[in-house]
Design a protein around this motif. Structure first.
Motif, PDB file in Angstrom:
ATOM      1  N   ARG A  69     -26.994  -6.620   1.646  1.00 16.31           N
ATOM      2  CA  ARG A  69     -27.000  -6.965   3.237  1.00 16.31           C
ATOM      3  C   ARG A  69     -28.304  -7.715   3.673  1.00 16.31           C
ATOM      4  NH1 ARG A  69     -24.193  -2.152   6.423  1.00 16.31           N
ATOM      5  NH2 ARG A  69     -23.868  -3.911   8.106  1.00 16.31           N
ATOM      6  N   PHE A  70     -29.173  -7.908   2.849  1.00 19.94           N
ATOM      7  CA  PHE A  70     -30.817  -8.176   3.359  1.00 19.94           C
ATOM      8  C   PHE A  70     -30.990  -9.390   2.373  1.00 19.94           C
ATOM      9  CE2 PHE A  70     -30.262  -3.749   4.388  1.00 19.94           C
ATOM     10  CZ  PHE A  70     -30.568  -3.763   5.557  1.00 19.94           C
ATOM     11  N   GLN A  71     -32.109  -9.984   3.207  1.00 15.85           N
ATOM     12  CA  GLN A  71     -32.920 -11.007   2.731  1.00 15.85           C
ATOM     13  C   GLN A  71     -34.483 -10.775   3.056  1.00 15.85           C
ATOM     14  OE1 GLN A  71     -31.734 -15.148   3.050  1.00 15.85           O
ATOM     15  NE2 GLN A  71     -30.213 -15.153   1.570  1.00 15.85           N
ATOM     16  N   VAL A  72     -35.221 -10.984   2.252  1.00 15.73           N
ATOM     17  CA  VAL A  72     -36.663 -10.780   2.729  1.00 15.73           C
ATOM     18  C   VAL A  72     -37.702 -12.128   2.697  1.00 15.73           C
ATOM     19  CG1 VAL A  72     -38.945  -9.460   2.290  1.00 15.73           C
ATOM     20  CG2 VAL A  72     -36.429  -8.309   1.846  1.00 15.73           C
ATOM     21  N   PHE A  73     -38.190 -12.416   3.553  1.00 14.89           N
ATOM     22  CA  PHE A  73     -38.909 -13.657   3.527  1.00 14.89           C
ATOM     23  C   PHE A  73     -40.342 -13.398   3.156  1.00 14.89           C
ATOM     24  CE2 PHE A  73     -36.524 -17.390   5.922  1.00 14.89           C
ATOM     25  CZ  PHE A  73     -35.413 -16.898   5.279  1.00 14.89           C
ATOM     26  N   GLY A  74     -40.945 -14.205   2.548  1.00 17.36           N
ATOM     27  CA  GLY A  74     -42.281 -13.940   2.073  1.00 17.36           C
ATOM     28  C   GLY A  74     -43.209 -14.947   3.147  1.00 17.36           C
ATOM     29  N   GLY A  75     -44.554 -14.900   2.936  1.00 19.16           N
ATOM     30  CA  GLY A  75     -45.426 -15.522   3.789  1.00 19.16           C
ATOM     31  C   GLY A  75     -46.465 -16.303   2.825  1.00 19.16           C
ATOM     32  N   VAL A  76     -47.588 -16.896   3.809  1.00 19.18           N
ATOM     33  CA  VAL A  76     -48.660 -17.643   3.029  1.00 19.18           C
ATOM     34  C   VAL A  76     -49.849 -16.895   3.407  1.00 19.18           C
ATOM     35  CG1 VAL A  76     -50.041 -19.810   3.171  1.00 19.18           C
ATOM     36  CG2 VAL A  76     -47.493 -19.929   3.328  1.00 19.18           C
TER      37      VAL A  76
END
Ligand SMILES: [Zn+2]
Length: 342
Positions: free
Chosen positions: A86-93
């Motif tokens: 049910r989920f997606q996780v986004f990363g960062g810089v």
């Protein structure tokens, strides 16, 4: 009486339509489970979070708070593992690394994306410090379209990671904070949201930077947060959507902005139905979701676009868009299925 204590109660007799669930089960493409490890994932069990989704008719959710380190990303992924589908996780810089790494920073940040993907990140979130605060190793403010950063955006395209970008902020945050500023009250409550230019760059320079960036990386999918970061000017956003087929927008946290220009907004939603993603921002909040459903689906008039007593983004009210079913279905889920949950 001070003007700020004025609480006019509308005497209009109009209908209130409660929409408990969206007409089509929805995908929330812009939300948070706690900034880099905080709040929601610490105060709620995953079952509680999913119960809220079920009440609000949300099937999938993008958690933008994966950050850049393995610890935070892994914490989010571990928490979500029992319901991972049910989920997606986004990363960062990690922009702070620029000072340490100097000229090799962009290559490092680009490689880091593939590492994040291997850990489980499914997209990249860029947040407003980029364009307002982020500095290079020479302590110079970095422009959003700085060509030195091209390796990052190119890598995102090669890795098939969509980039959700929130740059700048409401236009009035860049104006002097005086009696003419329509966000005066909101800035008063959140003084660190004032980006008066100068010393900050002009709003439109930051937005033009975003447009240049998205145009230059046609093979990378970009999502402009909060109505492409310019809900005050749908003509501008429409032009960018016309120019950039790789560009999508989300509507999170902008019901107030869209709902005060209902004629233009309705036409915009119908014309760009294939490019608009649903999102709430502000956590898994059933009442918050229902208010957006009311805005998108009904022709209710002149209602508070916030769940609090005083509308947070300004003391105006919103009007519903009564969008057709085919448009609703695309916005609630089909577009997100195309670029996120494939
Ligand atoms: Zn957000």
């Amino acid at each position: 009486m001070e003007l700020e204590n004025f609480r006019p109660q509308s005497k209009l007799v109009t209908k209130t339509t409660l929409v408990d669930k969206p007409k089509f089960p929805a995908i929330d493409a812009h939300n948070h489970l706690g900034h880099f490890g905080g709040n929601a994932i610490e105060i709620s069990t995953l079952d509680e979070v999913c119960d809220e989704f079920d009440k609000a008719g949300i099937t999938h959710y993008v958690d933008l708070d994966g950050g850049w380190g393995e610890d935070v990303l892994q914490k989010h992924l571990d928490y979500l593992a029992p319901r991972a589908e049910r989920f997606q996780v986004f990363g960062g810089v990690d922009w702070a690394k620029w000072a340490e790494l100097g000229d090799s920073f962009p290559e490092y940040a680009a490689k880091r994306l593939s590492v994040q993907k291997s850990w489980g990140a499914q997209g990249l979130k860029i947040w407003k410090p980029f364009g307002l605060h982020v500095k290079d190793h020479k302590k110079m403010l970095v422009k959003v379209d700085d060509p030195r950063l091209d390796p990052i955006w190119q890598a995102a395209g090669e890795l098939d990671l969509p980039v959700l970008a929130h740059v700048a902020d409401p236009v009035a945050f860049f104006d002097p904070i005086d009696a003419t500023n329509e966000r005066w009250e909101e800035i008063g409550a959140n003084p660190d949201w004032a980006f008066t230019s100068p010393p900050f760059p002009p709003f439109i320079h930051i937005l033009n930077g975003l447009r240049n960036l998205v145009k230059r990386h046609a093979k990378t999918t970009f999502i402009g947060a909060h109505v492409g970061c310019y809900g005050e000017n749908l003509g501008w956003v429409a032009k960018m959507l016309d120019e950039c087929p790789n560009y999508y927008i989300d509507i999170s946290a902008r019901t107030g902005e869209l709902g005060r220009q209902p004629y233009t907004a309705r036409k915009f939603f119908i014309q760009y139905a294939d490019r608009i993603l649903f999102g709430l921002d502000g956590g898994p909040d059933v009442d918050g979701y229902r208010l957006v459903y009311r805005f998108l689906e009904t022709d209710d008039e002149y209602f508070n676009y916030n769940t609090g007593e005083i509308p947070g983004q300004g003391r105006w009210y919103a009007y519903g868009l009564y969008l057709p079913d085919d448009v609703l279905e695309k916005i609630y889920r089909r577009n997100a299925e195309k670029i996120l949950f494939r």
